[in-house]
Design a protein around this motif. Structure first.
Motif, mmCIF file in Angstrom:
data_model
loop_
_atom_site.group_PDB
_atom_site.id
_atom_site.type_symbol
_atom_site.label_atom_id
_atom_site.label_comp_id
_atom_site.label_asym_id
_atom_site.label_seq_id
_atom_site.Cartn_x
_atom_site.Cartn_y
_atom_site.Cartn_z
ATOM 1 N N LEU A 84 43.239 41.116 34.131
ATOM 2 C CA LEU A 84 42.040 39.795 33.398
ATOM 3 C C LEU A 84 40.937 40.979 32.804
ATOM 4 O O LEU A 84 40.659 42.358 33.173
ATOM 5 C CB LEU A 84 41.443 39.213 34.154
ATOM 6 C CG LEU A 84 41.910 38.309 35.570
ATOM 7 C CD1 LEU A 84 40.912 38.131 36.213
ATOM 8 C CD2 LEU A 84 42.695 37.197 34.020
ATOM 9 N N SER A 85 40.893 39.952 31.133
ATOM 10 C CA SER A 85 40.025 40.711 30.888
ATOM 11 C C SER A 85 38.512 40.457 30.790
ATOM 12 O O SER A 85 38.123 39.928 31.552
ATOM 13 C CB SER A 85 40.295 40.738 28.747
ATOM 14 O OG SER A 85 39.994 38.919 29.067
ATOM 15 N N ARG A 86 37.460 41.060 30.056
ATOM 16 C CA ARG A 86 36.200 41.139 30.035
ATOM 17 C C ARG A 86 35.514 39.177 30.323
ATOM 18 O O ARG A 86 34.805 38.752 30.727
ATOM 19 C CB ARG A 86 35.257 41.151 29.452
ATOM 20 C CG ARG A 86 33.618 41.616 29.721
ATOM 21 C CD ARG A 86 33.157 40.571 28.563
ATOM 22 N NE ARG A 86 31.569 40.135 28.534
ATOM 23 C CZ ARG A 86 31.158 38.945 28.302
ATOM 24 N NH1 ARG A 86 32.090 38.005 27.855
ATOM 25 N NH2 ARG A 86 30.093 39.150 28.482
ATOM 26 N N ASP A 87 36.139 38.746 29.149
ATOM 27 C CA ASP A 87 35.688 37.753 28.734
ATOM 28 C C ASP A 87 36.615 36.056 29.855
ATOM 29 O O ASP A 87 36.227 35.663 30.487
ATOM 30 C CB ASP A 87 36.294 36.951 26.935
ATOM 31 C CG ASP A 87 35.875 37.318 26.161
ATOM 32 O OD1 ASP A 87 34.755 38.454 26.551
ATOM 33 O OD2 ASP A 87 35.972 37.980 25.129
ATOM 34 N N GLU A 88 38.031 37.123 30.726
ATOM 35 C CA GLU A 88 38.737 36.279 31.876
ATOM 36 C C GLU A 88 37.716 35.484 32.259
ATOM 37 O O GLU A 88 37.334 35.028 32.574
ATOM 38 C CB GLU A 88 39.683 36.553 31.595
ATOM 39 C CG GLU A 88 40.468 36.066 30.683
ATOM 40 C CD GLU A 88 42.482 36.663 30.241
ATOM 41 O OE1 GLU A 88 43.571 36.157 30.070
ATOM 42 O OE2 GLU A 88 42.147 38.198 31.056
ATOM 43 N N ILE A 89 37.432 37.317 32.933
ATOM 44 C CA ILE A 89 36.285 37.342 34.326
ATOM 45 C C ILE A 89 34.992 36.722 34.339
ATOM 46 O O ILE A 89 35.121 35.534 35.282
ATOM 47 C CB ILE A 89 36.514 38.902 35.030
ATOM 48 C CG1 ILE A 89 37.414 39.173 34.956
ATOM 49 C CG2 ILE A 89 34.774 38.624 35.705
ATOM 50 C CD1 ILE A 89 37.198 40.829 34.886
ATOM 51 N N VAL A 90 34.275 36.604 33.320
ATOM 52 C CA VAL A 90 33.238 35.970 32.535
ATOM 53 C C VAL A 90 33.725 34.152 32.991
ATOM 54 O O VAL A 90 32.734 33.967 33.879
ATOM 55 C CB VAL A 90 32.141 36.177 31.064
ATOM 56 C CG1 VAL A 90 30.946 35.515 30.951
ATOM 57 C CG2 VAL A 90 31.905 37.822 31.910
ATOM 58 N N VAL A 142 39.194 35.802 44.244
ATOM 59 C CA VAL A 142 39.909 34.296 43.839
ATOM 60 C C VAL A 142 40.809 35.479 42.557
ATOM 61 O O VAL A 142 41.805 34.070 42.829
ATOM 62 C CB VAL A 142 38.694 33.598 43.864
ATOM 63 C CG1 VAL A 142 39.167 32.829 42.237
ATOM 64 C CG2 VAL A 142 37.927 33.698 44.816
ATOM 65 N N LEU A 143 40.444 36.115 42.147
ATOM 66 C CA LEU A 143 41.038 36.224 41.042
ATOM 67 C C LEU A 143 41.685 37.653 40.907
ATOM 68 O O LEU A 143 42.833 38.295 40.483
ATOM 69 C CB LEU A 143 39.701 37.211 39.800
ATOM 70 C CG LEU A 143 39.233 35.602 39.240
ATOM 71 C CD1 LEU A 143 37.967 36.308 38.250
ATOM 72 C CD2 LEU A 143 40.003 34.717 39.146
ATOM 73 N N GLY A 144 42.007 37.888 42.540
ATOM 74 C CA GLY A 144 43.728 39.109 42.722
ATOM 75 C C GLY A 144 43.518 40.077 42.502
ATOM 76 O O GLY A 144 44.287 40.193 41.618
ATOM 77 N N TRP A 145 41.943 40.793 42.959
ATOM 78 C CA TRP A 145 42.645 41.974 42.417
ATOM 79 C C TRP A 145 43.589 43.222 43.092
ATOM 80 O O TRP A 145 44.135 42.314 44.334
ATOM 81 C CB TRP A 145 41.600 42.197 42.580
ATOM 82 C CG TRP A 145 40.010 42.807 41.984
ATOM 83 C CD1 TRP A 145 39.608 44.559 42.104
ATOM 84 C CD2 TRP A 145 39.787 42.671 40.802
ATOM 85 N NE1 TRP A 145 38.419 44.295 41.015
ATOM 86 C CE2 TRP A 145 39.226 43.248 39.620
ATOM 87 C CE3 TRP A 145 39.660 41.382 39.767
ATOM 88 C CZ2 TRP A 145 38.153 42.756 39.380
ATOM 89 C CZ3 TRP A 145 39.324 40.869 39.147
ATOM 90 C CH2 TRP A 145 38.507 41.578 37.869
#
Lengths: 818, 104
Positions: A496-502, A519-522
């Motif tokens: 994920l990019s910065r923008d997607e994470i934010v 949640v974001l599946g690291w």
């Protein structure tokens, strides 16, 4: 509802059946089938390619040939299509659209894509018969019909639209004159030379020109008979095409109480002021910009489609507009800055025999703009170089302009090619070119990230990243997908990019670093030293009042509030606002330096005093003895506000730079930033405090202050750009607040303003802060909120015994009985 | 065996320095409840401590040069190389105990 019926799908309505709206639908359909879709279009046609209207006009294509989505397409996708049906109003309360026939249809989500209207010059006579715009098929049909009975056409507007209309009219056999307000055609894309070449070519094709003419009246009775210009001259015409520009069609939005300025105002997710109502394309206004070219519309559509599909899109950040056009058979390209000024260096290749022209503009050695005419084979390369503001090198020069020699012409040579295998690419980690190339060939490395993990190259300062990318390109050739690499995640733990994470943090309400990673599946469940501090920052930035800073995700310096040195001792830099101290303070510092046997006392580059070689366990007591707040000389935060002596003492000073510097430092101290942040305030343009190389540099003058941003005196030397001038101290503080918060909200973690300004563009920043006063005020309010939650960390460590023990003091091990 | 205090003196997910004579030990209480003890000294030629590291699972990222080091084995992860001394550590009777050979 009977039990057998399928569950009702939410209703999506599209108002506007043009390229932007239907393009968005196509993208939505690729992502989800969850919606029951209805489309309303004012025109009696399915979606067609408006860009190719001129082909229909000149007769080289039929209407059917420019249709993009025929009626079968709508049927196949289960979309109800109402052509010839304009939506006139939206009831945003009851969530219904009302059409001109009075029918009402309810929606769950609504997209407005009503496009634009031709701008009709508001001159007397503009409403006469025979005066039309050039916007849709109906206009084409009118022009074709007119050409059968009428002879003389005038096209007002020498931009792309006007020239296309004129070309079509000439093909239809009309005597056609383009009337243009300026002396140069397409003045928003072309410089004088290329515009002159284009004009000569079009004249050869039979178009006449009336340049530098301002139309003040359309003459005639009910039917138009001619144009009168400001200089008193006239031009007879029985058909007048208004092609002087377009205005966003905001009729339905305005009628429905949705916020509009020039266009329908949308945020970074294409949301309007009304819930569940979105706008896309030429009708909308994003960050103060209305776009009239097709590429940005598709970019907006991509963001909107993800938003509608509930897929947490990266926010739309605006589009950089490079234009590649074909006008009457002539290829034209322009990107970035196209008109040179004194600050540019110009590389130009003008070939009248081949009818080609190439110009590249450099500012401070970087490529900031380009114009191509006749031959546009370099357009994609130049689009990238302009976007990246690439530094011009001998290799690039050879690639773009040829070396005039024998073998290199036409060959895409790039800088790293000439390097020897043992030459160092990454100076921080000592990685040679040969190591990287060998890994790409033998280990199958295909991204910068892989190379970083395997060799360490790009890991530290990142300055060699462009070279590593070039090595990938050189070694892998066409199979290297630079865009995929650019989309790689913020670290190896995620794609994920910065923008997607934010965006995910915002939309899913994620509250802690651990939750974000879960949640974001690291891929690495507890993250790494790159992502953890970044997530912690984003959480704090988005929710300054709620987020509790997570010390275990802080890099040592920001956890301990001191700068770790190579021998694992620390340095202590107390805050000295504006770089001003006093004899008492100096005596105190001297005594403390003695008491704790500090190894060195050093004056920093930012006008502070640094006590070096302090043991970790001594930090809290040294802070207690000092009684001064932390100078944050270790943090991604405001470091110092450097000042000159200014009007208080200096005979040249025009402003009280010390007072202003102290005020700004007190205001913004402790504020967490994406990267370290340096400021300076000068009392006069002599600039003794070096405002030109600060993240935010302020230079006083007789009438007020000038604000420079994005300067950097470090790893990548960059002169700051002038953002604006202000007259009063209050305005200055407001601009500083707006700039700082805009940077905090949009920059990548670790990204200095120098990189950020180049990435998002000075104009975008100016729009957001200087032009859009409301936005600036909102930013300033948010920065106040963030500041309100901060306290001096040294004081906290002094007062909080448990914190002091656990973070600073070692455990003394004792013997056991065993 | 050396006694290194109570477990609750060690914050979860962070390291703490334990001094045993002239030896400095970095003790980590990882989030999964595991305990680790390593010599508080990076194998990097230029030196540096480890106790202030960022901890991720069973690895640490060293505070001075960002080396990734396995907490259990002390092995430095690629692309860097090196080995950190590790010590046995366990919690018994609500005390943290580290086993350090006499000669050190």
């Amino acid at each position: 509802m009977s039990g057998n019926e399928a569950p009702k799908r939410p209703k999506l309505i599209l108002a506007g059946n043009g390229m932007a709206g239907v393009g968005t639908l196509e993208q939505i359909l690729k992502l989800t089938g969850a919606y029951d879709i209805t489309v309303y279009g004012a025109e009696p046609h399915p979606n067609y390619n408006r860009i190719q209207l001129s082909y229909v006009l000149e007769g080289s294509k039929t209407f059917d040939e420019i249709v993009l989505n025929d009626r079968d397409w709508y049927r196949e996708h289960g979309i109800r299509l109402h052509t010839g049906t304009k939506v006139t109003r939206i009831d945003t309360e009851s969530k219904k659209v009302i059409t001109e026939t009075g029918d009402a249809e309810s929606y769950d989500k609504l997209i407005i894509a009503t496009g634009s209207k031709p701008f009709f010059l508001p001159v007397p006579g503009h409403d006469k018969n025979g005066v039309i715009g050039f916007r849709d098929i109906a206009d084409c049909e009118t022009m074709i019909a007119a050409s059968r009975t009428k002879k003389k056409a005038a096209v007002i507007g020498g931009g792309l639209l006007g020239l296309e209309a004129a070309k079509g009219l000439v093909q239809l056999g009309m005597e056609t004159t383009v009337v243009h307000l300026f002396e140069s055609l397409m003045e928003r894309q072309l410089d004088e030379v290329s515009a002159g070449m284009l004009k000569a070519e079009l004249e050869r094709q039979g178009i006449q020109f009336a340049m530098g003419k301002k139309t003040v009246e359309l003459t005639g009775g009910a039917e138009v008979e001619g144009l009168r210009f400001e200089d008193g001259t006239e031009l007879p015409a029985d058909l007048v095409v208004m092609a002087a520009g377009i205005v966003p069609n905001t009729d339905v939005a305005k009628a429905s109480g949705i916020d509009c300025r020039r266009g329908i105002v949308v945020d970074d997710y294409m949301r309007t002021s009304a819930p569940d109502v979105y706008a896309v394309g030429e009708c909308c206004e994003h960050r103060g910009v209305c776009y009239g070219l097709v590429a940005p519309l598709f970019e907006q559509g991509g963001v909107l489609a993800h938003e509608i599909a509930g897929l947490d899109p990266a926010p739309y950040m605006g589009s950089s507009v490079a234009t590649k056009l074909k006008i009457s058979g002539v290829d034209v390209f322009s990107g970035g800055v196209y008109a040179e000024t004194a600050e540019h260096r110009v590389l130009r290749n003008h070939d009248d025999w081949r009818g080609t022209y190439k110009k590249v503009l450099l500012k401070d050695g970087r490529i900031v703009g380009a114009v191509l005419y006749g031959d546009v084979t370099d357009s994609s390369v130049l689009t990238r170089l302009v976007r990246d503001q690439a530094v011009m090198t001998d290799e690039l020069y050879g690639q773009l302009f040829g070396r005039g020699g024998c073998c290199s012409e036409g060959k895409a040579s790039i800088g790293v090619e000439a390097m020897a295998d043992d030459e160092i690419v990454c100076g921080c980690n000592g990685v040679a070119k040969g190591t990287i190339v060998q890994g790409i060939r033998e280990q199958g490395w295909s991204t910068v990230e892989q190379i970083k993990v395997c060799t360490g190259a790009t890991r530290s300062c990142g300055g060699c990243k462009p070279m590593v990318e070039q090595l990938l390109q050189l070694t892998l050739g066409d199979s290297y997908d630079g865009t995929a690499a650019a989309k790689a995640g913020i670290c190896g733990c995620t794609s994920l990019s910065r923008d997607e994470i934010v965006a995910s943090i915002q939309e899913m309400g994620l509250a802690s670093v651990r939750e974000v990673m879960n949640v974001l599946g690291w891929s690495q469940p507890e993250g790494c030293s790159k992502c953890r501090p970044a997530i912690n920052y984003y959480l704090g930035m988005l929710r300054p009042l709620e987020h509790r800073d997570e010390k275990d995700s802080r890099f040592v310096n920001e956890r301990l509030h001191a700068n770790i040195q190579k021998d694992s001792t620390f340095s202590v830099i107390p805050r000295m606002y504006g770089g001003v101290t006093s004899p008492e303070e100096l005596r105190k510092i001297a005594d403390i330096a003695d008491k704790y046997a500090v190894k060195m006392v050093k004056v920093t580059g930012g006008q502070r005093l640094d006590l070096l070689g302090v043991k970790k366990e001594d930090l809290p007591s040294i802070w207690a003895d000092l009684g001064m707040p932390s100078g944050y000389g270790y943090a991604k935060a405001l470091r110092t506000v450097k000042t000159c002596v200014g009007s208080r003492f200096c005979r040249f000073g025009t402003q009280d730079s010390i007072a202003m510097g102290i005020d700004l430092e007190r205001r913004f101290e402790r504020l967490w930033m994406p990267a370290k942040f340096k400021m300076a305030v000068n009392g006069c343009p002599r600039n003794c405090a070096e405002s030109g190389i600060k993240d935010l540099g302020i230079i006083g003058n007789d009438g007020g202050w000038e604000v420079f941003v994005g300067g950097n005196g470090g790893i990548k030397l960059r002169a700051g750009d002038s953002l604006c001038k202000v007259k009063t101290d209050e305005e200055l503080v407001l601009i500083c607040s707006g700039f700082i918060q805009y940077y905090r909200e949009t920059a990548n973690y670790g990204e200095r303003t120098s990189e950020w300004v180049e990435r998002i563009g000075l104009e975008t920043i100016r729009q957001a802060i200087v032009e859009d006063k409301d936005n600036c005020a909102a930013l300033a309010a948010r920065v106040e909120q963030a500041l309100a939650a901060l306290h001096d960390p040294w004081q906290e460590a002094v007062e909080n015994g448990e914190l002091r023990r656990q973070l600073y003091e070692p455990v003394q091990a004792g013997a056991t009985n065993e | 065996m050396l006694d290194a205090g109570k477990p609750d003196e060690y914050p979860i997910g962070l390291g703490r320095e334990v001094r045993a004579g002239s030896l400095s030990v970095a003790v980590f209480r990882a989030s999964g409840g595991r305990w680790y003890a390593l010599e508080n000294k990076t194998p990097h030629a230029k030196g540096g401590s480890l106790a202030e590291a960022i901890v991720s699972g069973d690895y640490l990222y060293c505070p001075v040069r960002d080396l990734k080091i396995a907490l259990g084995s002390g092995e430095v992860q690629a692309p860097d190389t090196g080995q950190v001394r590790t010590f046995d550590i366990r919690v018994e009777d609500n005390r943290v105990r580290i086993s350090i050979p006499k000669q050190s």
